[in-house]
Design a protein around this motif. Structure first.
Motif, PDB file in Angstrom:
ATOM      1  N   GLY A  65      10.917 -36.479  38.720  1.00  0.00           N
ATOM      2  CA  GLY A  65      10.925 -36.090  39.680  1.00  0.00           C
ATOM      3  C   GLY A  65       9.902 -37.886  39.651  1.00  0.00           C
ATOM      4  N   PRO A  66       9.398 -38.953  40.288  1.00  0.00           N
ATOM      5  CA  PRO A  66       8.181 -39.909  40.120  1.00  0.00           C
ATOM      6  C   PRO A  66       7.796 -40.007  39.302  1.00  0.00           C
ATOM      7  CG  PRO A  66       7.466 -39.397  42.639  1.00  0.00           C
ATOM      8  CD  PRO A  66       8.640 -38.671  42.084  1.00  0.00           C
ATOM      9  N   GLU A  67       6.697 -38.892  39.033  1.00  0.00           N
ATOM     10  CA  GLU A  67       6.036 -38.908  38.287  1.00  0.00           C
ATOM     11  C   GLU A  67       6.540 -38.819  36.566  1.00  0.00           C
ATOM     12  OE1 GLU A  67       7.309 -36.608  39.883  1.00  0.00           O
ATOM     13  OE2 GLU A  67       6.261 -34.467  39.581  1.00  0.00           O
ATOM     14  N   THR A  68       7.754 -38.750  36.741  1.00  0.00           N
ATOM     15  CA  THR A  68       8.509 -38.424  34.901  1.00  0.00           C
ATOM     16  C   THR A  68       9.544 -39.878  34.957  1.00  0.00           C
ATOM     17  OG1 THR A  68       8.711 -36.786  34.686  1.00  0.00           O
ATOM     18  CG2 THR A  68      10.482 -38.128  33.363  1.00  0.00           C
ATOM     19  N   PRO A  69       9.878 -40.943  34.197  1.00  0.00           N
ATOM     20  CA  PRO A  69      10.423 -42.217  34.499  1.00  0.00           C
ATOM     21  C   PRO A  69      11.456 -42.276  34.338  1.00  0.00           C
ATOM     22  CG  PRO A  69       8.053 -43.257  32.693  1.00  0.00           C
ATOM     23  CD  PRO A  69       7.754 -41.322  33.445  1.00  0.00           C
ATOM     24  N   ARG A  70      12.512 -42.180  35.085  1.00  0.00           N
ATOM     25  CA  ARG A  70      13.766 -42.710  34.565  1.00  0.00           C
ATOM     26  C   ARG A  70      14.421 -43.198  33.937  1.00  0.00           C
ATOM     27  NH1 ARG A  70      18.088 -40.721  37.998  1.00  0.00           N
ATOM     28  NH2 ARG A  70      16.298 -40.596  39.975  1.00  0.00           N
ATOM     29  N   GLY A  71      15.745 -42.849  33.040  1.00  0.00           N
ATOM     30  CA  GLY A  71      15.454 -43.170  31.535  1.00  0.00           C
ATOM     31  C   GLY A  71      15.013 -42.605  30.735  1.00  0.00           C
ATOM     32  N   ILE A  72      13.888 -41.372  30.789  1.00  0.00           N
ATOM     33  CA  ILE A  72      12.714 -42.218  30.245  1.00  0.00           C
ATOM     34  C   ILE A  72      13.836 -41.371  28.142  1.00  0.00           C
ATOM     35  CG2 ILE A  72      12.742 -39.281  30.860  1.00  0.00           C
ATOM     36  CD1 ILE A  72       9.264 -40.322  29.384  1.00  0.00           C
ATOM     37  N   ALA A  73      13.214 -42.053  27.231  1.00  0.00           N
ATOM     38  CA  ALA A  73      13.864 -41.058  26.214  1.00  0.00           C
ATOM     39  C   ALA A  73      13.461 -40.555  25.693  1.00  0.00           C
ATOM     40  CB  ALA A  73      13.308 -42.596  24.806  1.00  0.00           C
ATOM     41  N   GLY A  74      14.808 -38.941  24.769  1.00  0.00           N
ATOM     42  CA  GLY A  74      14.313 -37.911  24.503  1.00  0.00           C
ATOM     43  C   GLY A  74      13.095 -38.190  23.691  1.00  0.00           C
ATOM     44  N   ARG A  75      13.646 -38.965  22.839  1.00  0.00           N
ATOM     45  CA  ARG A  75      11.920 -38.870  22.032  1.00  0.00           C
ATOM     46  C   ARG A  75      11.020 -39.159  22.105  1.00  0.00           C
ATOM     47  NH1 ARG A  75      14.171 -42.482  16.570  1.00  0.00           N
ATOM     48  NH2 ARG A  75      12.512 -41.731  15.078  1.00  0.00           N
ATOM     49  N   GLU A  76      10.585 -40.191  23.188  1.00  0.00           N
ATOM     50  CA  GLU A  76       9.274 -39.826  23.770  1.00  0.00           C
ATOM     51  C   GLU A  76       8.706 -38.312  24.469  1.00  0.00           C
ATOM     52  OE1 GLU A  76       7.241 -42.018  27.269  1.00  0.00           O
ATOM     53  OE2 GLU A  76       8.636 -42.971  26.632  1.00  0.00           O
ATOM     54  N   LEU A  77       9.941 -37.775  24.587  1.00  0.00           N
ATOM     55  CA  LEU A  77       9.333 -36.620  25.074  1.00  0.00           C
ATOM     56  C   LEU A  77       9.340 -35.425  23.850  1.00  0.00           C
ATOM     57  CD1 LEU A  77      12.480 -35.444  28.294  1.00  0.00           C
ATOM     58  CD2 LEU A  77      10.211 -36.766  28.211  1.00  0.00           C
ATOM     59  N   LEU A  78      10.240 -35.460  23.040  1.00  0.00           N
ATOM     60  CA  LEU A  78       9.907 -35.021  22.046  1.00  0.00           C
ATOM     61  C   LEU A  78       8.839 -34.989  21.071  1.00  0.00           C
ATOM     62  CD1 LEU A  78      11.217 -32.940  20.754  1.00  0.00           C
ATOM     63  CD2 LEU A  78      12.156 -34.123  18.902  1.00  0.00           C
ATOM     64  N   ALA A  79       7.921 -36.037  21.290  1.00  0.00           N
ATOM     65  CA  ALA A  79       7.220 -37.043  20.313  1.00  0.00           C
ATOM     66  C   ALA A  79       5.718 -36.155  21.207  1.00  0.00           C
ATOM     67  CB  ALA A  79       6.793 -38.456  20.343  1.00  0.00           C
ATOM     68  N   GLU A  80       5.968 -36.157  22.650  1.00  0.00           N
ATOM     69  CA  GLU A  80       4.494 -35.753  23.160  1.00  0.00           C
ATOM     70  C   GLU A  80       4.635 -33.905  22.808  1.00  0.00           C
ATOM     71  OE1 GLU A  80       1.857 -34.988  25.774  1.00  0.00           O
ATOM     72  OE2 GLU A  80       2.226 -37.056  24.704  1.00  0.00           O
ATOM     73  N   VAL A  81       5.440 -33.841  23.034  1.00  0.00           N
ATOM     74  CA  VAL A  81       5.694 -31.892  22.705  1.00  0.00           C
ATOM     75  C   VAL A  81       5.654 -31.568  21.230  1.00  0.00           C
ATOM     76  CG1 VAL A  81       7.297 -30.105  22.434  1.00  0.00           C
ATOM     77  CG2 VAL A  81       8.163 -31.439  24.021  1.00  0.00           C
ATOM     78  N   GLY A  82       5.499 -32.287  20.361  1.00  0.00           N
ATOM     79  CA  GLY A  82       4.736 -32.576  19.067  1.00  0.00           C
ATOM     80  C   GLY A  82       3.819 -32.409  19.116  1.00  0.00           C
ATOM     81  N   ARG A  83       3.321 -33.335  19.642  1.00  0.00           N
ATOM     82  CA  ARG A  83       1.660 -33.798  20.034  1.00  0.00           C
ATOM     83  C   ARG A  83       1.190 -32.684  20.779  1.00  0.00           C
ATOM     84  NH1 ARG A  83       3.233 -39.369  20.631  1.00  0.00           N
ATOM     85  NH2 ARG A  83       3.226 -39.162  23.507  1.00  0.00           N
ATOM     86  N   ARG A  84       1.457 -32.003  22.025  1.00  0.00           N
ATOM     87  CA  ARG A  84       0.271 -31.106  21.817  1.00  0.00           C
ATOM     88  C   ARG A  84       0.605 -29.237  21.078  1.00  0.00           C
ATOM     89  NH1 ARG A  84       1.434 -30.881  28.263  1.00  0.00           N
ATOM     90  NH2 ARG A  84       0.953 -33.120  28.809  1.00  0.00           N
ATOM     91  N   LEU A  85       1.682 -29.200  20.277  1.00  0.00           N
ATOM     92  CA  LEU A  85       1.721 -27.866  19.216  1.00  0.00           C
ATOM     93  C   LEU A  85       0.753 -28.134  18.630  1.00  0.00           C
ATOM     94  CD1 LEU A  85       4.575 -27.110  20.454  1.00  0.00           C
ATOM     95  CD2 LEU A  85       5.375 -27.059  18.104  1.00  0.00           C
ATOM     96  N   SER A  86       0.791 -29.446  18.209  1.00  0.00           N
ATOM     97  CA  SER A  86      -0.204 -29.666  16.920  1.00  0.00           C
ATOM     98  C   SER A  86      -1.377 -29.470  18.014  1.00  0.00           C
ATOM     99  CB  SER A  86      -0.718 -31.362  16.161  1.00  0.00           C
ATOM    100  OG  SER A  86      -1.152 -31.458  15.555  1.00  0.00           O
ATOM    101  N   GLY A  87      -1.624 -29.640  18.693  1.00  0.00           N
ATOM    102  CA  GLY A  87      -3.021 -30.237  19.520  1.00  0.00           C
ATOM    103  C   GLY A  87      -3.083 -27.976  19.730  1.00  0.00           C
ATOM    104  N   ALA A  88      -2.668 -27.647  20.189  1.00  0.00           N
ATOM    105  CA  ALA A  88      -2.793 -26.496  20.295  1.00  0.00           C
ATOM    106  C   ALA A  88      -2.634 -25.573  18.690  1.00  0.00           C
ATOM    107  CB  ALA A  88      -1.351 -26.139  21.035  1.00  0.00           C
ATOM    108  N   GLY A  89      -2.860 -25.740  17.352  1.00  0.00           N
ATOM    109  CA  GLY A  89      -3.093 -25.517  16.709  1.00  0.00           C
ATOM    110  C   GLY A  89      -1.595 -25.118  15.832  1.00  0.00           C
ATOM    111  N   TRP A  90      -0.388 -25.477  16.326  1.00  0.00           N
ATOM    112  CA  TRP A  90       1.061 -25.168  15.605  1.00  0.00           C
ATOM    113  C   TRP A  90       1.521 -26.205  14.548  1.00  0.00           C
ATOM    114  CZ3 TRP A  90       1.751 -20.003  15.815  1.00  0.00           C
ATOM    115  CH2 TRP A  90       1.350 -19.375  17.154  1.00  0.00           C
TER     116      TRP A  90
END
Length: 381
Positions: A287-312
């Motif tokens: 939807g509009p909250e996610t930029p159209r065409g956003i790069a998969g590497r940007e999404l995966l990097a954010e997932v990596g940050r969330r994992l690290s923040g949760a202690g994994w």
């Protein structure tokens, strides 16, 4: 297994059975676990230091699967007050399936709670033949066929009623819980299973498990979790193709709200599932909250940050890409490097494989690409 005891075979310093139990207890909804084993192994397993606190009993099974299941169900019934647990769900899981994801466990729990009984199934991809006396007698229509996996879930009252109709010590033999329930005319719902949820059956399967779990920490007390993810997209107009964290000029782009990188999307969902942090669609809705065409590497990097923040931390990723085009053999190492760099992990933790799809489905016909991934994580020291 050629003489190998698969359940005690060590993967990253822990027996395979320990990984199978931990894959279940990674789901908070799993309150209690009963381990059913051969009578001569009860004492050994009961004293095993790696048993999690969720294991409330280790009991002897029988000569047939349904006798063992009945013994495990009876052990659970002995803990709860009569009449209070009929609507609760019990799962039956093979000790030799250590790669089941938390997402699949939750799906079976939810489906059994709402529908009474549910099992995971995987469609048969290969052509099926009926063979008689060493020759092909006929080709079997595979469209309505699937292979069953575990965990298989059923409300405890339904399971108890099935055993009352067909006692465990009776003459009938049931190869799984679904077969018993079907005989009682109890509806069993089929939920999409996971190709990564393999049952260790032959020695080569141990190598596949090792490739996924081998990077996990063997530290005493370390908590490891497994997750799986998948994604698929058809080809769309324009290019270049974004796949595995790289761009492939001359290949059509995959259609989607983002850049369509099904490989990174599968990896991201596998990591989120392992850490029980939701899924990619909820974090980044189309939807509009996610930029159209956003790069998969940007999404995966954010997932990596969330994992690290949760202690994994990421310990292993096994990625498979399926598509007839373009040819990917010479690009897999570059994808490994891109994924490792995005997640800030050693490239040795990343495995990337590719298949042409063998002329099957959208992928095999060259109309799109799919990917599936299994990820292992453990607690940051």
């Amino acid at each position: 297994m050629g003489g190998t005891d698969k359940l005690t075979h060590e993967i990253a310093g822990r027996p395979l059975l320990a990984w199978s139990i931990d894959a279940l207890t990674a789901v908070p909804a799993i309150e209690r676990v009963v381990v059913v084993t051969a009578p001569e192994r009860v004492a050994e397993l009961r004293d095993a230091p790696w048993l999690p606190t969720e294991v409330v009993a280790v009991v002897a099974g029988g000569a047939r699967r349904h006798e063992s299941v009945a013994a495990g169900a009876a052990a659970l019934d002995a803990i709860d007050a009569p009449g209070t647990i009929d609507d609760r769900v019990v799962l039956v899981h093979d000790g030799a399936r250590p790669l089941v994801s938390a997402a699949l466990v939750r799906s079976i729990l939810e489906a059994a709670a709402s529908g009474g009984a549910a099992i995971p199934v995987v469609p048969i991809a290969e052509t099926v033949k009926r063979v008689e006396n060493g020759t092909v007698a006929a080709t079997v229509d595979r469209d309505e066929l699937a292979t069953a996996q575990t965990p298989q879930g059923v409300r405890r009252g339904l399971l108890r009623g099935a055993f009352a109709q067909f006692p465990p010590d009776g003459p009938e033999t049931w190869t799984d819980e679904a077969a018993l329930l079907e005989a009682c005319r109890i509806v069993v719902h089929a939920i999409p299973g996971e190709t990564a949820n393999l049952k260790v059956t032959v020695p080569g399967d141990l190598d596949r498990v090792q490739s996924v779990l081998g990077g996990a920490s063997a530290r005493p007390g370390a908590i490891a979790r497994i997750g799986s993810g998948s994604d698929s997209h058809p080809f769309g107009p324009g290019g270049p193709l974004a796949l595995g964290g790289i761009e492939i000029p001359g290949a059509y782009r995959l259609h989607g709200h983002s850049d369509g990188d099904v490989a990174l999307h599968a990896v991201a969902d596998a990591l989120l599932g392992a850490a029980a942090l939701g899924d990619l669609g909820r974090l980044f809705p189309a939807g509009p909250e996610t930029p159209r065409g956003i790069a998969g590497r940007e999404l995966l990097a954010e997932v990596g940050r969330r994992l690290s923040g949760a202690g994994w931390r990421v310990t292993s990723i096994d990625l498979t890409i399926v598509g007839a085009r373009p040819r990917l053999g010479g690009l897999l190492e570059e994808m490994r490097q891109a994924i490792a760099a995005t997640l800030c992990v050693e490239v040795e933790r990343i495995s990337v494989k590719a298949s042409s799809g063998n002329l099957s489905g959208m992928e095999g016909a060259g109309r799109g690409i799919s990917a599936s991934a299994v990820a292992a994580i453990d607690r940051i020291a």
